[in-house]
Design an enzyme around this catalytic site. Structure first.
Site, PDB file in Angstrom:
ATOM      1  N   LYS A 132       0.833  -1.222   0.000  1.00  0.00           N
ATOM      2  CA  LYS A 132       0.000   0.000   0.000  1.00  0.00           C
ATOM      3  C   LYS A 132       0.853   1.252   0.000  1.00  0.00           C
ATOM      4  CE  LYS A 132      -2.711   2.612   3.425  1.00  0.00           C
ATOM      5  NZ  LYS A 132      -1.657   3.315   4.172  1.00  0.00           N
ATOM      6  N   ASN A 133       1.776   1.353   0.957  1.00  0.00           N
ATOM      7  CA  ASN A 133       2.468   2.629   1.123  1.00  0.00           C
ATOM      8  C   ASN A 133       3.510   2.890   0.036  1.00  0.00           C
ATOM      9  OD1 ASN A 133       0.788   3.325   3.179  1.00  0.00           O
ATOM     10  ND2 ASN A 133       2.208   2.777   4.823  1.00  0.00           N
TER      11      ASN A 133
ATOM     12  N   ARG B  59      -4.468   9.920   3.173  1.00  0.00           N
ATOM     13  CA  ARG B  59      -3.275  10.681   3.506  1.00  0.00           C
ATOM     14  C   ARG B  59      -2.405  10.935   2.279  1.00  0.00           C
ATOM     15  NH1 ARG B  59      -2.499  14.015   7.351  1.00  0.00           N
ATOM     16  NH2 ARG B  59      -0.322  14.580   7.499  1.00  0.00           N
TER      17      ARG B  59
ATOM     18  N   CYS C 164      -5.649   8.194   8.517  1.00  0.00           N
ATOM     19  CA  CYS C 164      -6.001   7.724   9.858  1.00  0.00           C
ATOM     20  C   CYS C 164      -5.753   8.814  10.887  1.00  0.00           C
ATOM     21  CB  CYS C 164      -5.156   6.503  10.216  1.00  0.00           C
ATOM     22  SG  CYS C 164      -5.523   5.071   9.215  1.00  0.00           S
TER      23      CYS C 164
ATOM     24  N   ARG D  90      -0.850  15.439  12.705  1.00  0.00           N
ATOM     25  CA  ARG D  90      -0.021  14.971  11.589  1.00  0.00           C
ATOM     26  C   ARG D  90       0.450  16.192  10.779  1.00  0.00           C
ATOM     27  NH1 ARG D  90      -2.454   9.400   9.099  1.00  0.00           N
ATOM     28  NH2 ARG D  90      -0.355   9.287   8.275  1.00  0.00           N
ATOM     29  N   PRO D  91       1.457  16.907  11.291  1.00  0.00           N
ATOM     30  CA  PRO D  91       1.892  18.128  10.609  1.00  0.00           C
ATOM     31  C   PRO D  91       2.589  17.815   9.287  1.00  0.00           C
ATOM     32  CG  PRO D  91       3.358  17.635  12.447  1.00  0.00           C
ATOM     33  CD  PRO D  91       2.279  16.597  12.479  1.00  0.00           C
TER      34      PRO D  91
ATOM     35  N   GLN E 227       7.652  19.558   7.573  1.00  0.00           N
ATOM     36  CA  GLN E 227       8.903  19.091   6.942  1.00  0.00           C
ATOM     37  C   GLN E 227       8.763  18.989   5.416  1.00  0.00           C
ATOM     38  OE1 GLN E 227      11.834  18.806   8.766  1.00  0.00           O
ATOM     39  NE2 GLN E 227      10.411  19.774  10.182  1.00  0.00           N
TER      40      GLN E 227
ATOM     41  N   ASP F 153       3.030   0.595  12.190  1.00  0.00           N
ATOM     42  CA  ASP F 153       1.839   0.057  11.524  1.00  0.00           C
ATOM     43  C   ASP F 153       1.564  -1.409  11.900  1.00  0.00           C
ATOM     44  OD1 ASP F 153       1.595   2.522  10.396  1.00  0.00           O
ATOM     45  OD2 ASP F 153       2.371   1.952   8.431  1.00  0.00           O
TER      46      ASP F 153
ATOM     47  N   ARG G 198      -9.204   0.199   3.335  1.00  0.00           N
ATOM     48  CA  ARG G 198      -8.258   1.152   2.745  1.00  0.00           C
ATOM     49  C   ARG G 198      -6.911   0.487   2.490  1.00  0.00           C
ATOM     50  NH1 ARG G 198      -6.748   5.408   6.386  1.00  0.00           N
ATOM     51  NH2 ARG G 198      -5.278   5.652   4.700  1.00  0.00           N
TER      52      ARG G 198
HETATM   53  N1  EPU Z   1       6.034  14.610  11.277  1.00  0.00           N
HETATM   54  C1  EPU Z   1       6.275  15.933  11.552  1.00  0.00           C
HETATM   55  N2  EPU Z   1       6.324  16.823  10.506  1.00  0.00           N
HETATM   56  C2  EPU Z   1       6.123  16.439   9.225  1.00  0.00           C
HETATM   57  C3  EPU Z   1       5.863  15.084   8.949  1.00  0.00           C
HETATM   58  C4  EPU Z   1       5.823  14.177  10.002  1.00  0.00           C
HETATM   59  O1  EPU Z   1       6.478  16.310  12.706  1.00  0.00           O
HETATM   60  O2  EPU Z   1       6.185  17.299   8.328  1.00  0.00           O
HETATM   61  C5  EPU Z   1       5.992  13.627  12.395  1.00  0.00           C
HETATM   62  C6  EPU Z   1       4.620  12.962  12.549  1.00  0.00           C
HETATM   63  O3  EPU Z   1       3.759  13.748  13.351  1.00  0.00           O
HETATM   64  C7  EPU Z   1       4.986  11.636  13.175  1.00  0.00           C
HETATM   65  C8  EPU Z   1       6.355  11.312  12.568  1.00  0.00           C
HETATM   66  O4  EPU Z   1       6.861  12.555  12.063  1.00  0.00           O
HETATM   67  O5  EPU Z   1       5.121  11.775  14.562  1.00  0.00           O
HETATM   68  C9  EPU Z   1       6.334  10.298  11.439  1.00  0.00           C
HETATM   69  O6  EPU Z   1       5.398  10.690  10.439  1.00  0.00           O
HETATM   70  P1  EPU Z   1       5.586  10.288   8.912  1.00  0.00           P
HETATM   71  O7  EPU Z   1       5.631  11.531   8.120  1.00  0.00           O
HETATM   72  O8  EPU Z   1       6.718   9.327   8.800  1.00  0.00           O
HETATM   73  O9  EPU Z   1       4.231   9.544   8.611  1.00  0.00           O
HETATM   74  P2  EPU Z   1       3.327   9.651   7.302  1.00  0.00           P
HETATM   75  O10 EPU Z   1       4.189   9.803   6.116  1.00  0.00           O
HETATM   76  O11 EPU Z   1       2.242  10.621   7.525  1.00  0.00           O
HETATM   77  C10 EPU Z   1       3.420   7.127   6.734  1.00  0.00           C
HETATM   78  C11 EPU Z   1       2.417   6.019   6.510  1.00  0.00           C
HETATM   79  C12 EPU Z   1       1.780   5.628   7.841  1.00  0.00           C
HETATM   80  C13 EPU Z   1       2.873   5.206   8.806  1.00  0.00           C
HETATM   81  C14 EPU Z   1       3.944   6.294   8.939  1.00  0.00           C
HETATM   82  C15 EPU Z   1       5.136   5.878   9.776  1.00  0.00           C
HETATM   83  C16 EPU Z   1       1.649   6.443   4.272  1.00  0.00           C
HETATM   84  C17 EPU Z   1       0.548   6.909   3.390  1.00  0.00           C
HETATM   85  N3  EPU Z   1       1.408   6.481   5.586  1.00  0.00           N
HETATM   86  O12 EPU Z   1       2.686   8.211   7.289  1.00  0.00           O
HETATM   87  O13 EPU Z   1       0.979   4.502   7.536  1.00  0.00           O
HETATM   88  O14 EPU Z   1       2.320   4.967  10.087  1.00  0.00           O
HETATM   89  O15 EPU Z   1       4.434   6.662   7.623  1.00  0.00           O
HETATM   90  O16 EPU Z   1       5.732   4.732   9.257  1.00  0.00           O
HETATM   91  O17 EPU Z   1       2.692   6.011   3.817  1.00  0.00           O
HETATM   92  C18 EPU Z   1      -0.777   2.983   7.805  1.00  0.00           C
HETATM   93  O18 EPU Z   1      -0.439   2.450   6.735  1.00  0.00           O
HETATM   94  O19 EPU Z   1      -1.587   2.446   8.603  1.00  0.00           O
HETATM   95  C19 EPU Z   1      -0.210   4.279   8.162  1.00  0.00           C
HETATM   96  C20 EPU Z   1      -0.781   5.093   9.037  1.00  0.00           C
END
Ligand code: EPU
Length: 428
Positions: A22-23, A93, A117, A122-123, A126, A306, A398
């Site tokens: 998925k990701n 997302r 989710c 979820r900022p 970055q 996850d 999803r």
């Molecule tokens: N974060 C920041 N600033 C940013 C981005 C992230 O502070 O600009 C923080 C987040 O708040 C969090 C940490 O960094 O505490 C990690 O967030 P990350 O950006 O890595 O997560 P994501 O890209 O939003 C993806 C997966 C998630 C998975 C996370 C961590 C996708 C679409 N989603 O989310 O997958 O939990 O990486 O591995 O790839 C799932 O599949 O169930 C799922 C939620």
């Protein structure tokens, strides 16, 4: 309001084949915008997040055509818009990957703030930091993120936190920026490497994906490709834990065992037998009891967040006390109250769950709060005595291809049933 009905307590036996990740898919599908030619993507998972991305691409003027089974033809040559429609984007997302992809192709993007989710705040600071370093101006207003970057140029970007999304989005934006981009403190998840491999197959020059530093030499033009997506690490892990929790014996095919190491290590410590083959893993939980183990989630190669809800569910059936620490998200224990309805004994304090093993779970009516929370409740239902009904299964669909069919082929008594909508509920 469809739901799953599970009559639990039956060990899973047989073989199951894992679908595409998925990701990885949700990053690679928007990335096809960067290709000035047709792409044939193989091993695409059949999940609703992917369906939404195809709808978005089609509405923006791309051609998206299923070819056979899990292969899809995508041609974004005639893309006529750099604006992503709001309703669809808010369903997932990964719609924010259109920011990087559209900036890379047109130097312009208008993308709604994403859904996904609810795991706490979820900022996307970055992501924005990266786009701005490449020369973009970024504005947020009316629920949209707007990007303008007339002549993106390579830059040296150090991420303040390790973020999968920011690493992917900035890679997409940088792949055609003039000169050299260096990204430091990046995420190393298997899907980061898969996206880099996909982009390189289009003619990009990306090195270092899978390490802490990624170097990108901007390419003037990218062409089409044929590309097969990696197997889903989390789907594989979910079946591993389901096999263990039901005390079954399952051969899980289409797996990259290296991606599973953190999960395998913890399962083995509890007493589960895990045997690795080239592209498969056999998991056997045919034992009297499992031992407790502590788990802390971390970015890859650490234990994946996850898999935290699924693993906690399994540990609720292990002997002794396990400590589970969530190291990535602020709020990923919302499923615990539902597990406790099924007889688990777990207390939560902030990012730490204290799991006191119980001899058995018992079926109950529960709700999936998010995707992996839902997967955890499915595992709980499979292991529990009696009947479990799981509502809000759209979260689960999803991310899991044909979950019901795959579990039934392993001997599970699980059914997906449609229930007419009862109208607005009184929530008090
Ligand atoms: N974060 C920041 N600033 C940013 C981005 C992230 O502070 O600009 C923080 C987040 O708040 C969090 C940490 O960094 O505490 C990690 O967030 P990350 O950006 O890595 O997560 P994501 O890209 O939003 C993806 C997966 C998630 C998975 C996370 C961590 C996708 C679409 N989603 O989310 O997958 O939990 O990486 O591995 O790839 C799932 O599949 O169930 C799922 C939620």
């Amino acid at each position: 309001m469809d739901k799953y009905v599970i009559n639990g307590g039956k060990p899973l036996y047989g073989e199951v084949t894992v679908s595409g990740a998925k990701n990885a898919a949700v990053a690679i599908i928007p990335a096809t915008i960067l290709a000035q030619g047709p792409c044939l993507l193989e091993n695409i998972p059949e999940i609703s997040d992917v369906g939404h991305l195809f709808e978005i691409l089609t509405m923006m003027g791309a051609t998206v055509r299923p070819v056979s089974g899990t292969s899809v033809f995508i041609d974004t040559s005639d893309l006529s818009s750099h604006k992503v429609p709001e309703d669809l984007a808010r369903q997932l997302r990964a719609s924010y990957y259109f920011l990087g992809a559209l900036m890379g192709r047109f130097g312009e993007a208008d993308v709604p703030l994403p859904g996904g989710c609810d795991l706490g705040v979820r900022p996307i600071d970055q992501h924005i930091k990266g786009f701005e370093a490449l020369g973009a101006s970024v504005n947020i207003g009316h629920g949209y993120v707007g990007i303008k970057a007339e002549n993106p140029v390579g830059s040296h970007i150090y991420f303040d936190v390790v973020s999968v999304g920011a690493t992917i989005n900035v890679m997409l934006a940088a792949v055609r920026a003039k000169g050299l981009t260096i990204l430091e403190n990046v995420a190393k998840e298997p899907h980061i490497v898969d996206l880099a491999n996909f982009l390189n197959s289009l003619g990009a020059d990306i090195r270092g994906a899978g390490t802490d530093v990624i170097k990108i030499h901007g390419a003037e033009q990218l062409h089409g490709t044929n590309y097969s997506i990696i197997p889903d690490q989390i789907e594989a892990g979910t079946y591993m834990v389901a096999a263990a929790a039901t005390k079954g014996n399952v051969l899980i095919r289409n797996v990259i065992p290296k991606h599973m190491e953190a999960i395998t290590e913890k399962l083995v410590k509890t007493g589960v037998s895990v045997v690795e083959y080239d592209d498969a893993i056999r998991v056997s939980g045919e034992t009297d009891s499992f031992q407790h183990v502590n788990v802390k989630t971390m970015p890859y190669p650490g234990f994946p967040t996850d898999m935290q809800p699924q693993m906690t569910t399994f540990l609720s059936l292990a002997e002794g006390t396990s400590i589970v620490t969530e190291g990535v998200w602020d709020n990923r224990f919302k499923y615990i109250s539902e597990l406790c309805r099924m007889g688990a004994s777990i207390s939560v304090d902030g990012k730490v769950a204290v799991v006191q093993g119980v001899p058995a779970l018992s079926g109950a009516s529960v709700r999936a709060a998010d995707l992996r929370a839902g997967a955890a409740l499915v595992i709980a239902g499979l292991a529990a005595n009696g009947k479990t009904e799981i509502e809000e299964i759209h979260h689960i669909e999803r991310g899991y291809t044909n979950l019901v069919e795959k579990l039934r082929s392993l001997g599970a008594d699980i059914e997906r049933i449609s229930v007419p909508d009862a109208g607005p509920a009184c929530t008090g």
